[in-house]
Motif scaffolding. Structure first.
Motif, PDB file in Angstrom:
ATOM      1  N   LYS A 113       0.850  -1.189   0.000  1.00  8.85           N
ATOM      2  CA  LYS A 113       0.000   0.000   0.000  1.00  8.85           C
ATOM      3  C   LYS A 113       0.894   1.252   0.000  1.00  8.85           C
ATOM      4  CE  LYS A 113      -1.926  -1.662   3.720  1.00  8.85           C
ATOM      5  NZ  LYS A 113      -2.654  -1.744   4.991  1.00  8.85           N
TER       6      LYS A 113
ATOM      7  N   PRO B 136      -2.757  -0.837  -4.805  1.00  7.27           N
ATOM      8  CA  PRO B 136      -3.990  -1.562  -4.457  1.00  7.27           C
ATOM      9  C   PRO B 136      -3.933  -3.074  -4.658  1.00  7.27           C
ATOM     10  CG  PRO B 136      -4.229  -0.566  -6.616  1.00  7.27           C
ATOM     11  CD  PRO B 136      -2.821  -0.230  -6.150  1.00  7.27           C
TER      12      PRO B 136
ATOM     13  N   LEU C 140      -5.738  -5.533  -2.299  1.00 12.97           N
ATOM     14  CA  LEU C 140      -7.201  -5.394  -2.352  1.00 12.97           C
ATOM     15  C   LEU C 140      -7.757  -6.123  -3.568  1.00 12.97           C
ATOM     16  CD1 LEU C 140      -7.209  -1.629  -1.398  1.00 12.97           C
ATOM     17  CD2 LEU C 140      -8.130  -3.464   0.012  1.00 12.97           C
TER      18      LEU C 140
ATOM     19  N   LEU D  85     -15.916  -4.388  -4.808  1.00 14.52           N
ATOM     20  CA  LEU D  85     -15.156  -3.298  -4.184  1.00 14.52           C
ATOM     21  C   LEU D  85     -16.000  -2.027  -4.071  1.00 14.52           C
ATOM     22  CD1 LEU D  85     -11.729  -3.973  -5.920  1.00 14.52           C
ATOM     23  CD2 LEU D  85     -12.218  -4.226  -3.481  1.00 14.52           C
TER      24      LEU D  85
ATOM     25  N   MET E  46     -12.934   0.437   3.770  1.00 12.35           N
ATOM     26  CA  MET E  46     -11.539   0.280   4.215  1.00 12.35           C
ATOM     27  C   MET E  46     -11.332   1.136   5.451  1.00 12.35           C
ATOM     28  SD  MET E  46      -8.241  -0.728   3.345  1.00 12.35           S
ATOM     29  CE  MET E  46      -7.053  -0.628   4.702  1.00 12.35           C
TER      30      MET E  46
ATOM     31  N   ASP F 272      -3.225   3.635   3.359  1.00 11.46           N
ATOM     32  CA  ASP F 272      -4.292   2.616   3.358  1.00 11.46           C
ATOM     33  C   ASP F 272      -5.472   3.116   2.519  1.00 11.46           C
ATOM     34  OD1 ASP F 272      -2.865   1.078   5.275  1.00 11.46           O
ATOM     35  OD2 ASP F 272      -3.709   2.287   6.890  1.00 11.46           O
TER      36      ASP F 272
ATOM     37  N   ALA G 295      -7.212   2.140  -1.140  1.00 13.45           N
ATOM     38  CA  ALA G 295      -8.654   1.913  -1.257  1.00 13.45           C
ATOM     39  C   ALA G 295      -9.255   2.779  -2.357  1.00 13.45           C
ATOM     40  CB  ALA G 295      -9.334   2.201   0.079  1.00 13.45           C
TER      41      ALA G 295
ATOM     42  N   ILE H 174     -12.928   1.715  -3.735  1.00  9.81           N
ATOM     43  CA  ILE H 174     -13.700   1.488  -2.497  1.00  9.81           C
ATOM     44  C   ILE H 174     -14.278   2.831  -2.030  1.00  9.81           C
ATOM     45  CG2 ILE H 174     -13.478   0.860  -0.050  1.00  9.81           C
ATOM     46  CD1 ILE H 174     -11.372  -1.207  -0.948  1.00  9.81           C
TER      47      ILE H 174
ATOM     48  N   ARG I 113     -13.990   5.111   2.967  1.00 14.59           N
ATOM     49  CA  ARG I 113     -12.567   5.089   3.339  1.00 14.59           C
ATOM     50  C   ARG I 113     -12.387   5.835   4.653  1.00 14.59           C
ATOM     51  NH1 ARG I 113     -12.836   6.519  -2.181  1.00 14.59           N
ATOM     52  NH2 ARG I 113     -12.156   8.647  -1.736  1.00 14.59           N
TER      53      ARG I 113
END
Ligand SMILES: [Mg+2]
Ligand SMILES: [Zn+2]
Length: 182
Positions: free
Chosen positions: A109, A112, A115, A126, A131, A138, A142, A147, A150
């Motif tokens: 990270k 991605p 993930l 996703l 996340m 991180d 995401a 995603i 977050r």
């Protein structure tokens, strides 16, 4: 039918970040983590840990020791009525690792890669996932993975929220799964 995931960073979210935690004696669960996982589980989110572990690449602890620690962690989860949580980890580092771990990889990270791998393995949507991390990288990972939820958990709550995160908290206990994703 695709699953929704609750992606969790490890150090700083599941356990207290003491720096390169590779053994049981250094593993201390963060307050509220069991409740948090259960709360999301009730809403149909599958918990999955995605974690940078360059301590492996740096030679501080082995992959075997790390796997042993993951098993121990999952036993503690089971004692708290939580099914074993899959752990995806990146053992690499682009400049500070030894031998085969010295790689500018796609899984560390904010890349991605972890993930995407988890999403493939567990048929995760996703675009319906969450996340939670204590580092912006991180949430950058995401964001790159598409995603939408977050969550940044940071003691020094920023007045100016970073674009990579959508929500900011000072502790896990502030997070209300139902309010968040309803
Ligand atoms: Mg962390
Ligand atoms: Zn990697």
């Amino acid at each position: 039918m695709l699953n929704k995931a609750l992606f969790l960073d490890r150090d700083g979210i599941v356990n207290v970040d003491k720096g390169y935690v590779g053994k049981i004696a250094d593993f201390e669960f963060v307050n509220g983590i069991f409740q948090l996982i259960k709360g999301f589980r009730r809403l149909g989110f599958l918990p999955i840990i995605v974690t940078n572990q360059s301590g492996i690449g740096r030679g501080y602890f082995s992959e075997e020791a790390f796997a042993h620690l993951c098993d121990w962690m999952n036993k503690r989860f089971e004692e708290n009525d939580i099914a074993p949580v899959p752990v995806y980890f990146c053992p690499h580092h682009p400049t500070e690792a030894i031998a085969e771990y010295l790689v500018d990889c796609g899984c560390r990270k904010p890349q991605p890669g972890l993930l995407f791998q988890a999403a493939e393995d567990f048929s995760i949507d996703l675009s319906q996932s969450v996340m939670i991390g204590d580092s912006l990288r991180d949430l950058e990972a995401a964001a790159s993975a598409g995603i939408p939820f977050r969550l940044w958990v940071t003691e020094n709550k920023q007045s100016q929220i970073a674009s990579s995160c959508t929500h900011c908290f000072t502790s896990l206990s502030e997070i209300e799964p139902l309010t968040l994703v309803a």
